[in-house]
Design an enzyme around this catalytic site. Structure first.
Site, PDB file in Angstrom:
ATOM      1  CE  LYS A  69      -4.147  -0.246   2.089  1.00 28.12           C
ATOM      2  NZ  LYS A  69      -5.310  -0.437   3.115  1.00 28.12           N
ATOM      3  CG  ASP A 106      -8.588   2.174   3.124  1.00 27.43           C
ATOM      4  OD1 ASP A 106      -9.336   1.256   2.892  1.00 27.43           O
ATOM      5  OD2 ASP A 106      -7.390   1.430   3.382  1.00 27.43           O
TER       6      ASP A 106
END
Ligand code: ATR
Length: 276
Positions: A69, A106
């Protein structure tokens, strides 16, 4: 074939635990789309070559999970402000001119989950208590700051990590000692657990809700189990709660819409399909 059947997927190392294939697969079927969404185990040493090859094979974009990520952000041709603020990306879209745009959904997923679970919730001018200072906490902090939080009380077992986040995100973040978290509950309009405590196989979060005010919203990003000890305790006390699986479902929406051209809905049937 590349023009007619869009491909997307998720890369990680390992990848077998990812729920994204069942999530996107559910939506592809629901909307009668002819795309495919594929889980791909990609090791760190293969990451860069995979990011070059995938668009050539017909991939419109991919989700990214651990351990890639942060690394993908440094390889991106373009990155959204949210991804830059979080310092990590989970949603990549390949660009027609080459390279990819990196986004992090997110923060969006966290907020959409709160808004759908607690429709009257607004984070503006409020005080929030956030437990934990890892990658998930970064996304939650960015989300709450974007929602115009007044103050975020941040607490973490390792205080240094919370201090680092406060330094990165500014004076609206105030660090509280881990031992004092239960006292900080008295000031919170919203309590968010971003630690792994409460997850199956882990001890419960050592947080007392005795001082919680009426109406304090409690949420947990842990969703295995769905009813964590924290959420059960809150519910017992009559506090409103929002469980964590909705964040996973909502964070997938922007990628699906970009890659497959349909704005998908998060609802009870999707929850059931993903929780299986
Ligand atoms: P993620 O990216 O999922 O947030 P992480 O970076 O490993 O994962 O962070 C996990 C969080 O859970 C951290 O805040 C961690 O606290 P430390 O920074 O002190 O490690 C917290 N955590 C994990 N196990 C814990 C425990 N037994 N007690 C208290 N906090 C714990």
């Amino acid at each position: 074939m590349n023009d007619t059947i869009p491909l997307a997927g998720v890369i990680g190392w390992p990848i077998h635990h990812s729920r994204s294939p069942s999530l996107h697969g559910f939506w592809l079927q629901r909307y009668g789309l002819s795309g495919h969404y594929i889980p791909m185990p990609i090791s760190p040493e293969d990451l860069e070559s995979a990011l070059v090859s995938l668009p050539k094979l017909g991939f419109k974009g991919i989700n990214v999970t651990l351990p890639h990520k942060e690394h993908v952000l440094s390889l991106a041709a373009e990155a959204t402000d949210t991804a830059k603020a979080i310092g990590a990306a989970n949603t990549l879209t390949f660009l027609p001119q080459g390279g990819f745009e990196a986004d992090n959904t997110d923060a969006y997923g966290f907020i959409e989950n709160l808004k759908s679970g607690a429709p009257t919730w607004s984070g503006a001018a409020q005080t929030h208590l956030v437990l934990g200072a890892g990658g998930a906490a970064r996304a939650v902090l960015v989300a709450l700051l974007q929602e115009r939080a007044n103050t975020i009380l941040l607490t973490n077992r390792t205080r240094d990590r919370a201090e680092n986040l406060a330094e990165a995100f500014g004076p609206r973040i105030q660090v509280v000692d881990w031992e004092d978290a239960s006292d900080a509950v008295a000031h919170a309009d919203l309590i968010v657990n971003t630690t792994s405590l409460g997850m199956s196989g882990h001890p419960p979060l050592p947080l007392s809700l005795d001082l919680a005010r009426e109406g304090t919203l409690v949420t947990d990003i842990v969703y295995t189990p769905l009813a964590t000890p924290l959420l059960k305790d809150a519910q017992h006390r009559g506090l409103p709660i929002v469980d964590g699986v909705g964040m996973l479902l909502h964070q997938a929406v922007p990628g699906f819409a970009r890659w497959f051209g349909e704005q998908p809905k998060v609802d009870e049937d999707l929850r059931k399909a993903v929780l299986g």
